[in-house]
Motif scaffolding. Structure first.
Motif, PDB file in Angstrom:
ATOM      1  N   VAL A  97       0.828  -1.207   0.000  1.00  0.00           N
ATOM      2  CA  VAL A  97       0.000   0.000   0.000  1.00  0.00           C
ATOM      3  C   VAL A  97       0.865   1.260   0.000  1.00  0.00           C
ATOM      4  CG1 VAL A  97      -1.688   1.313   1.336  1.00  0.00           C
ATOM      5  CG2 VAL A  97      -1.940  -1.159   1.087  1.00  0.00           C
ATOM      6  N   GLY A 101       0.658   3.939  -2.875  1.00  0.00           N
ATOM      7  CA  GLY A 101       0.346   5.306  -2.458  1.00  0.00           C
ATOM      8  C   GLY A 101       1.376   6.308  -2.928  1.00  0.00           C
ATOM      9  N   LEU A 129      -4.593   7.625   2.741  1.00  0.00           N
ATOM     10  CA  LEU A 129      -3.450   6.720   2.840  1.00  0.00           C
ATOM     11  C   LEU A 129      -3.084   6.445   4.298  1.00  0.00           C
ATOM     12  CD1 LEU A 129      -1.187   8.100  -0.036  1.00  0.00           C
ATOM     13  CD2 LEU A 129      -2.307   5.868   0.045  1.00  0.00           C
ATOM     14  N   ILE A 132      -5.545   3.892   5.683  1.00  0.00           N
ATOM     15  CA  ILE A 132      -5.296   2.529   5.199  1.00  0.00           C
ATOM     16  C   ILE A 132      -4.098   1.910   5.918  1.00  0.00           C
ATOM     17  CG2 ILE A 132      -4.815   1.112   3.178  1.00  0.00           C
ATOM     18  CD1 ILE A 132      -5.912   3.360   1.452  1.00  0.00           C
ATOM     19  N   THR A 151     -11.071   5.053   6.839  1.00  0.00           N
ATOM     20  CA  THR A 151     -10.695   4.862   5.430  1.00  0.00           C
ATOM     21  C   THR A 151     -11.871   5.154   4.510  1.00  0.00           C
ATOM     22  OG1 THR A 151      -9.076   3.166   6.036  1.00  0.00           O
ATOM     23  CG2 THR A 151      -9.830   3.197   3.755  1.00  0.00           C
ATOM     24  N   GLY A 261      -5.967  -0.506  -4.012  1.00  0.00           N
ATOM     25  CA  GLY A 261      -5.702  -0.587  -2.582  1.00  0.00           C
ATOM     26  C   GLY A 261      -6.924  -0.802  -1.715  1.00  0.00           C
ATOM     27  N   SER A 343      -3.125  -5.648  -7.192  1.00  0.00           N
ATOM     28  CA  SER A 343      -2.921  -4.245  -6.822  1.00  0.00           C
ATOM     29  C   SER A 343      -1.925  -3.570  -7.743  1.00  0.00           C
ATOM     30  CB  SER A 343      -2.442  -4.150  -5.373  1.00  0.00           C
ATOM     31  OG  SER A 343      -3.441  -4.568  -4.475  1.00  0.00           O
TER      32      SER A 343
END
Length: 549
Positions: A97, A101, A129, A132, A151, A261, A343
């Motif tokens: 992530v 990001g 971000l 998450i 989130t 994500g 992803s």
């Protein structure tokens, strides 16, 4: 003491860096938009660096928990703590992530340049971000739930970035309703877990359930089903999948972050809660059925779409269904591998969607392929299947050991068959067999090798399914393989002979069998959108069937 705190400290630093940027007031952010974009990008890359160091420092041998603050909760519910829970799942997800990001923030810096509200955009991007990453690092169930809700709320601000667009408002409102239902389900599940186990710590929950024998208590069975509901809603599963297809009004960086994500959080929830899920055959079965239905529907509808971003959205829905199906079959390591690969692919696909349009418009010389007949289809399916079964046997995957893994290998055979069929259109004779079968062998070896790598990495971080070869699992794997074989046939028909299905079936598939239309009407009655007077669901229409050229 210092080495033991190094990894948790690095894990906690990743969301804190982005949180500091996100707490900047919106007025100042818009006034200093260029500086805000640089701060957001710098924080994202520092968070990625922190995640990278945490991955290097983590020994991948056991979980480590670190607590900053404790608060006893009433009624024997357990303790609310602010801290981290670091195992292999945490490190892999944090690294993934944080990397996505950082790429999205860099893309957004150029994409949003010139927008009068770009400072506010970067503020909410940083907060999203941060939420998450907090979700991933949480060591406490209640802290996890709060990050889960944060989130969704932060993402809502990004989805509503263009508030003057009625369709964007309606799609965000549908997402908001689905998320609130999922939030309530998750909170109810956490309450049941806390009152039953008297703890909300991931580490203690894993230890208790790992030692548990016999049937799961009724309260935890209900909690497992609520977790399934929450995960399905988060990952846009049937029948509340429509919002994911209609949030394209948001800026492209938001679509990339959502599809690469946030929508994966449903699978992450199931993997994180594997100590409970693995004890509940009913919950795993429900998850597998929902994933299989979503996968079948989305895979067919995706082939009829004419918009690249909408087609990518249907692809995400199908991939999420596949991922949750893997979790329902108890293949947690395979689901984690799928999550990472999807992803990275989907982030690139959305950020490069404009280039995809240019490539599609570029002139190309069509090959003289007459299509793929049934005999060649069967031969290539058999060839790919034999190679995959042989490679799987080398890695110790047999029907008696774990039928779900063998079913997954069969799906690989189907995927390899697709590659062989594409080669069949441009090659012939020995060249086709040599290169096609060689590619099949390479794909199969890479697939099973990566699965073995992820299975070794996740050892001890997830609790395996208690009865991996039970009657229910065998029935699920048979349905799993059967649906994929049917999908293969339908995909070939839609690609090479769409007229065979008739204009009516093609039109119905193009409109997603109108499921979202009925869901939208129902949600508008129960919880009307703020712009109900000016917004109506997009009317279905008949597209021009693609010829596959």
């Amino acid at each position: 003491m210092l080495p033991s705190l190094l990894t948790p400290s690095l894990v906690l630093a990743a969301p804190l860096l982005l949180l500091l940027v996100g707490l900047v007031p919106s007025t100042w952010a818009n006034a200093q938009a260029r500086l805000m974009a640089r701060l957001c990008g710098a924080a994202a890359w520092l968070a990625f660096g922190s995640a990278l160091l945490a991955a290097a420092a983590h020994p991948f041998d056991e979980a480590r928990a670190w607590t900053l603050y404790n608060l006893e909760l009433p009624g024997g519910l357990g303790t609310f703590t602010i801290g981290t829970y670091v195992n292999s799942v945490t490190v892999i997800m944090l690294l993934l992530v944080a990397f996505v990001g950082a790429i999205v923030t860099r893309y957004a810096r150029n994409y949003m340049d010139g927008d009068p509200n770009r400072g506010r955009f970067h503020k909410w991007l940083a907060l999203t971000l941060a939420a998450i990453l907090t979700l991933i690092a949480s060591g406490n169930l209640l802290m996890f739930a709060l990050a889960w809700i944060a989130t969704s709320l932060c993402l809502h601000q990004l989805l509503m970035f263009y508030r003057e667009r009625p369709t964007a408002v309606l799609a965000a409102h549908k997402k908001f309703i689905a998320s609130r239902i999922g939030d309530l389900s998750l909170l109810a599940a956490i309450a049941l877990i806390g009152f039953t186990l008297n703890t909300l710590q991931f580490e203690e929950m894993h230890r208790i359930l790992e030692a548990m024998e016999g049937p799961l208590p009724t309260a935890l069975e209900i909690a497992a089903l609520l977790i399934v509901l929450s995960a399905a809603l988060k990952s846009a599963q049937f029948p509340l999948h429509g919002w994911l297809l209609q949030v394209m009004e948001a800026p492209t960086p938001v679509s990339a972050l959502l599809h690469a994500g946030i929508v994966n959080a449903g699978a992450f929830l199931v993997i994180r809660m594997s100590p409970i899920m693995s004890h509940s055959e009913l919950a795993l079965g429900a998850l597998a059925v929902v994933g299989l239905i979503t996968l079948a529907l989305a895979s067919l509808v995706m082939l009829t779409q004419t918009s690249i971003k909408v087609s990518l959205a249907w692809s995400t829905t199908a991939q999420m269904g596949f991922m949750l199906l893997e979790c329902g079959l108890g293949l947690y390591s395979l689901a984690m591998l799928h999550l990472v690969a999807h992803s990275l692919y989907k982030a690139h696909a959305f950020l490069a969607s404009g280039s995809g349009v240019d490539a599609f418009r570029a002139p190309a010389l069509p090959h003289a392929s007459p299509g793929v007949g049934p005999v060649r289809l069967l031969l290539t399916l058999a060839g790919g299947g034999l190679i995959t079964v042989a490679v799987g046997a080398v890695f110790g995957i047999t029907a008696g050991h774990q039928p779900a893994l063998l079913a997954a290998g069969t799906v690989v055979a189907i995927a390899v068959t697709q590659l062989l069929l594409q080669m069949a259109g441009v090659m012939s004779g020995d060249d086709f067999l040599r290169r096609g079968l060689g590619l099949s062998a390479i794909v199969s070896v890479c697939y099973f090798a990566l699965h073995a790598l992820f299975e070794a990495a996740l050892q001890g971080s997830v609790l395996p399914v208690q009865d991996a070869a039970g009657p229910f699992q065998i029935w699920l794997t048979q349905a799993f393989v059967g649906v994929f074989l049917v999908l293969l046939i339908f995909q070939q028909v839609l690609k090479y002979a769409p007229a065979f299905l008739g204009d009516g079936i093609y039109m119905h598939l193009y409109n997603g069998l109108y499921i979202d239309v009925y869901i939208t009407r129902l949600l508008q009655r129960l919880w009307p959108s703020p712009t109900l007077e000016s917004v109506t669901p997009p009317a279905p229409f008949a597209p021009v069937p693609s010829t596959g050229a």
